[in-house]
Motif scaffolding. Structure first.
Motif, PDB file in Angstrom:
ATOM      1  N   ALA A 102       0.065  -3.799  -3.351  1.00 46.56           N
ATOM      2  CA  ALA A 102      -1.100  -2.942  -3.573  1.00 46.56           C
ATOM      3  C   ALA A 102      -2.396  -3.706  -3.310  1.00 46.56           C
ATOM      4  O   ALA A 102      -3.342  -3.157  -2.730  1.00 46.56           O
ATOM      5  CB  ALA A 102      -1.078  -2.390  -4.994  1.00 46.56           C
ATOM      6  N   THR A 160      -5.347   2.092  -4.267  1.00 47.12           N
ATOM      7  CA  THR A 160      -4.104   1.845  -3.538  1.00 47.12           C
ATOM      8  C   THR A 160      -3.000   1.704  -4.574  1.00 47.12           C
ATOM      9  O   THR A 160      -3.110   0.905  -5.501  1.00 47.12           O
ATOM     10  CB  THR A 160      -4.197   0.569  -2.687  1.00 47.12           C
ATOM     11  OG1 THR A 160      -5.246   0.724  -1.723  1.00 47.12           O
ATOM     12  CG2 THR A 160      -2.886   0.300  -1.964  1.00 47.12           C
ATOM     13  N   SER A 161      -1.959   2.517  -4.411  1.00 49.97           N
ATOM     14  CA  SER A 161      -0.912   2.587  -5.436  1.00 49.97           C
ATOM     15  C   SER A 161       0.456   2.281  -4.848  1.00 49.97           C
ATOM     16  O   SER A 161       0.812   2.785  -3.772  1.00 49.97           O
ATOM     17  CB  SER A 161      -0.889   3.985  -6.062  1.00 49.97           C
ATOM     18  OG  SER A 161       0.166   4.110  -6.987  1.00 49.97           O
TER      19      SER A 161
END
Length: 263
Positions: free
Chosen positions: A12, A100-101
């Motif tokens: 991530a 952002t995952s």
């Protein structure tokens, strides 16, 4: 064997760095399902970096929103679920609320997640517990939904917004305050850290928008169910995430909204 929490965090971060480098620049974008469903070349570049990082360190398949990655979570075995920029509309408008995952699932159930917000300088990570910038966090301790700040999730195309409008109206009438953040993973991370008390949608969210955040809420001591009050899974209809205090009342609110819209 890899450490899924550590690897999700590294991946991530890597994707978030790519997205952050292009933030507030002249990013190209196009529409997908409808004119407000946006995707940019920054999404594609960030996902490429996340997937490359995962491939370097893990042979586990990837489910993702962009490009040619599968969009369905496998019923058995491990998988990564990636959203390179959750909150693309915010990102393209120059707003800092995007993330952002990366989440890891085993047999469909999440076991680790990282939601990195480079523009906010925040990093949420969950394995068996949830941490914000390295510090242990938990859900809020408020007990009265009439004091809750609740995020309403699940924005859809113009022709399919009755459910959202009805849910927003119910939350405004029955809860303390409403939030519309434009990033589902961010909203769920804020529930996990106590900044929000609940987050609700009556729709079936995409796995890349929801799985990591749902795991964070649970790891922080909260509750995540579907509209029947059963344990939420990536293929459930509706999602009710809360601090666990009077959760049943929130489920009833969401279920009533769904019944009225389906009506």
């Amino acid at each position: 064997m890899d450490d899924p929490t550590a690897l999700a965090t590294r991946a991530a971060r890597a994707g978030g760095t790519v997205a952050a480098d292009r933030f507030r620049t002249d990013v190209r974008f196009e529409t997908k399902a409808h004119k407000n469903d946006l995707v940019s070349d920054a999404d594609a570049a960030a996902q490429d970096r996340v997937v490359a990082h995962l491939d370097e360190e893990s042979g586990v398949p990837v489910v993702g929103e962009e490009a040619d990655t599968p969009s369905t979570v496998p019923a058995t075995g491990p998988a990564w679920i990636v959203d390179p920029i959750d909150g693309t509309a915010n990102y393209l408008r120059g707003l800092r609320l995007w993330a952002t995952s990366v989440a890891r699932v085993e047999d469909g159930d999440p076991v680790a997640a990282a939601t990195v917000m480079p523009a906010m300088d925040d990093e949420f990570v969950a394995g068996d517990e949830t941490r914000l910038n390295g510090e242990l966090v938990t859900v809020s301790d408020r007990t009265d939904p009439e004091t809750f700040a609740v995020a309403v999730l699940g924005w859809g195309p113009h022709g399919d917004r009755e459910a959202y409008a009805t849910l927003a109206d119910a939350v405004v009438r029955e809860c303390g305050d409403m939030r519309r953040l434009g990033s589902m993973q961010s909203a769920l991370a804020f529930v996990a850290s106590g900044g929000l008390d609940a987050a609700i949608t009556t729709r079936r969210p995409n796995p890349w928008d929801s799985v990591g955040g749902a795991h964070m809420v649970r790891a922080a001591g909260g509750t995540v169910t579907d509209l029947s009050g059963d344990r939420w899974r990536h293929d459930s209809r509706g999602l009710v995430a809360s601090n666990g205090q009077d959760h049943e009342r929130l489920v009833e609110l969401a279920r009533d909204v769904a019944a009225r819209v389906d009506g």
